[in-house]
Write a protein that holds these residues in place. Structure first.
Motif, PDB file in Angstrom:
ATOM      1  N   LEU A   1     136.719 100.292   5.190  1.00 42.74           N
ATOM      2  CA  LEU A   1     136.979 101.097   6.462  1.00 42.74           C
ATOM      3  C   LEU A   1     136.889 100.037   7.653  1.00 42.74           C
ATOM      4  O   LEU A   1     137.601 100.003   8.093  1.00 42.74           O
ATOM      5  N   LYS A   2     136.037  98.643   6.950  1.00 46.41           N
ATOM      6  CA  LYS A   2     135.490  98.067   8.512  1.00 46.41           C
ATOM      7  C   LYS A   2     136.710  97.195   8.487  1.00 46.41           C
ATOM      8  O   LYS A   2     137.541  96.449   9.598  1.00 46.41           O
ATOM      9  N   TRP A   3     136.738  97.136   7.309  1.00 51.76           N
ATOM     10  CA  TRP A   3     138.402  95.383   7.659  1.00 51.76           C
ATOM     11  C   TRP A   3     139.883  96.609   7.009  1.00 51.76           C
ATOM     12  O   TRP A   3     140.674  95.364   6.968  1.00 51.76           O
ATOM     13  N   ALA A   4     139.655  97.427   6.910  1.00 53.06           N
ATOM     14  CA  ALA A   4     141.094  97.716   6.888  1.00 53.06           C
ATOM     15  C   ALA A   4     142.043  98.248   7.865  1.00 53.06           C
ATOM     16  O   ALA A   4     141.726  98.268   8.992  1.00 53.06           O
ATOM     17  N   SER A   5     143.628  98.041   7.629  1.00 50.94           N
ATOM     18  CA  SER A   5     144.135  98.451   9.553  1.00 50.94           C
ATOM     19  C   SER A   5     144.905  99.262   9.017  1.00 50.94           C
ATOM     20  O   SER A   5     145.571  99.841   7.257  1.00 50.94           O
ATOM     21  N   HIS A   6     145.354 100.101  10.365  1.00 48.17           N
ATOM     22  CA  HIS A   6     146.303 100.610  10.555  1.00 48.17           C
ATOM     23  C   HIS A   6     147.743 100.473  11.112  1.00 48.17           C
ATOM     24  O   HIS A   6     148.338 101.743  10.892  1.00 48.17           O
ATOM     25  N   GLU A   7     148.045  99.378  11.043  1.00 45.35           N
ATOM     26  CA  GLU A   7     149.426  99.275  11.597  1.00 45.35           C
ATOM     27  C   GLU A   7     149.496  98.334   9.682  1.00 45.35           C
ATOM     28  O   GLU A   7     151.000  98.246  10.192  1.00 45.35           O
ATOM     29  N   GLN A   8     149.375  98.596   8.919  1.00 46.13           N
ATOM     30  CA  GLN A   8     149.462  98.019   7.724  1.00 46.13           C
ATOM     31  C   GLN A   8     149.758  98.851   6.253  1.00 46.13           C
ATOM     32  O   GLN A   8     148.581  99.632   6.231  1.00 46.13           O
ATOM     33  N   THR A   9     150.480  98.741   5.670  1.00 46.36           N
ATOM     34  CA  THR A   9     150.377  99.924   3.955  1.00 46.36           C
ATOM     35  C   THR A   9     149.560  99.440   3.506  1.00 46.36           C
ATOM     36  O   THR A   9     149.632  98.152   2.789  1.00 46.36           O
ATOM     37  N   ILE A  10     148.174  99.965   2.550  1.00 43.42           N
ATOM     38  CA  ILE A  10     146.997  99.711   1.738  1.00 43.42           C
ATOM     39  C   ILE A  10     147.346 100.250   0.699  1.00 43.42           C
ATOM     40  O   ILE A  10     147.833 100.962   0.452  1.00 43.42           O
ATOM     41  N   LEU A  11     147.395  98.720  -0.546  1.00 41.45           N
ATOM     42  CA  LEU A  11     147.958  99.337  -1.826  1.00 41.45           C
ATOM     43  C   LEU A  11     146.355  99.339  -2.751  1.00 41.45           C
ATOM     44  O   LEU A  11     145.569  98.122  -2.486  1.00 41.45           O
ATOM     45  N   GLU A  12     146.304 100.081  -3.112  1.00 42.59           N
ATOM     46  CA  GLU A  12     144.690 100.038  -3.972  1.00 42.59           C
ATOM     47  C   GLU A  12     145.511 100.163  -5.135  1.00 42.59           C
ATOM     48  O   GLU A  12     145.737 101.130  -6.047  1.00 42.59           O
ATOM     49  N   LEU A  13     144.680  99.520  -5.922  1.00 44.60           N
ATOM     50  CA  LEU A  13     145.232  98.909  -7.562  1.00 44.60           C
ATOM     51  C   LEU A  13     143.974  99.565  -7.808  1.00 44.60           C
ATOM     52  O   LEU A  13     142.545  99.658  -7.966  1.00 44.60           O
ATOM     53  N   ALA A  14     144.383 100.618  -9.465  1.00 49.15           N
ATOM     54  CA  ALA A  14     143.115 100.884 -10.089  1.00 49.15           C
ATOM     55  C   ALA A  14     142.524 102.099  -9.050  1.00 49.15           C
ATOM     56  O   ALA A  14     141.240 102.283  -9.111  1.00 49.15           O
ATOM     57  N   CYS A  15     143.163 103.054  -8.318  1.00 43.49           N
ATOM     58  CA  CYS A  15     142.894 103.905  -7.614  1.00 43.49           C
ATOM     59  C   CYS A  15     142.255 105.677  -8.951  1.00 43.49           C
ATOM     60  O   CYS A  15     141.538 106.279  -8.204  1.00 43.49           O
ATOM     61  N   GLY A  16     142.596 105.369  -9.956  1.00 46.85           N
ATOM     62  CA  GLY A  16     141.726 106.328 -10.133  1.00 46.85           C
ATOM     63  C   GLY A  16     142.238 107.508  -9.718  1.00 46.85           C
ATOM     64  O   GLY A  16     143.235 108.013 -10.122  1.00 46.85           O
ATOM     65  N   THR A  17     141.344 108.842  -9.830  1.00 47.85           N
ATOM     66  CA  THR A  17     140.834 109.923  -9.229  1.00 47.85           C
ATOM     67  C   THR A  17     141.574 110.304  -7.101  1.00 47.85           C
ATOM     68  O   THR A  17     141.476 111.339  -7.150  1.00 47.85           O
ATOM     69  N   GLY A  18     141.452 108.848  -6.788  1.00 48.34           N
ATOM     70  CA  GLY A  18     141.939 108.999  -5.558  1.00 48.34           C
ATOM     71  C   GLY A  18     139.759 108.745  -4.581  1.00 48.34           C
ATOM     72  O   GLY A  18     140.046 109.101  -3.253  1.00 48.34           O
TER      73      GLY A  18
END
Length: 88
Positions: free
Chosen positions: A34-51
């Motif tokens: 969350l510290k590094w995430a940006s609301h301005e871009q779509t985030i792709l989570e690889l191996a997201c599992g069950t979310g």
């Protein structure tokens, strides 16, 4: 030999409900992400599992795309997102 190790190392993903039971409480990495995430871009989570991370981040307003090679894990993530949070 290495190829077999990775192809046969999916046992813990065979039961998505059990995976959730074992890992859904683990959130140590979420605060760092969350510290590094940006609301301005779509985030792709690889191996997201069950979310485990995808769902709480979507709740916080991040535009998320979750990808996983295990259809059972993705189905569980979709179910949890819709049922618990109204997220598709």
């Amino acid at each position: 030999m290495t190829k077999n190790l990775f192809e046969q190392n999916l046992e813990k993903y065979a039961d998505p409900e059990m995976y959730d039971h074992l890992y859904e409480g683990y959130q140590k990495d979420l605060s760092v992400i969350l510290k590094w995430a940006s609301h301005e871009q779509t985030i792709l989570e690889l191996a997201c599992g069950t979310g485990r991370l995808t769902i709480p981040m979507a709740q916080r307003g991040f535009k998320m795309i979750g990808v996983d090679l295990h259809e059972g894990m993705l189905a569980r993530a979709r179910e949890k997102g819709r049922r618990d949070w109204g997220i598709d």
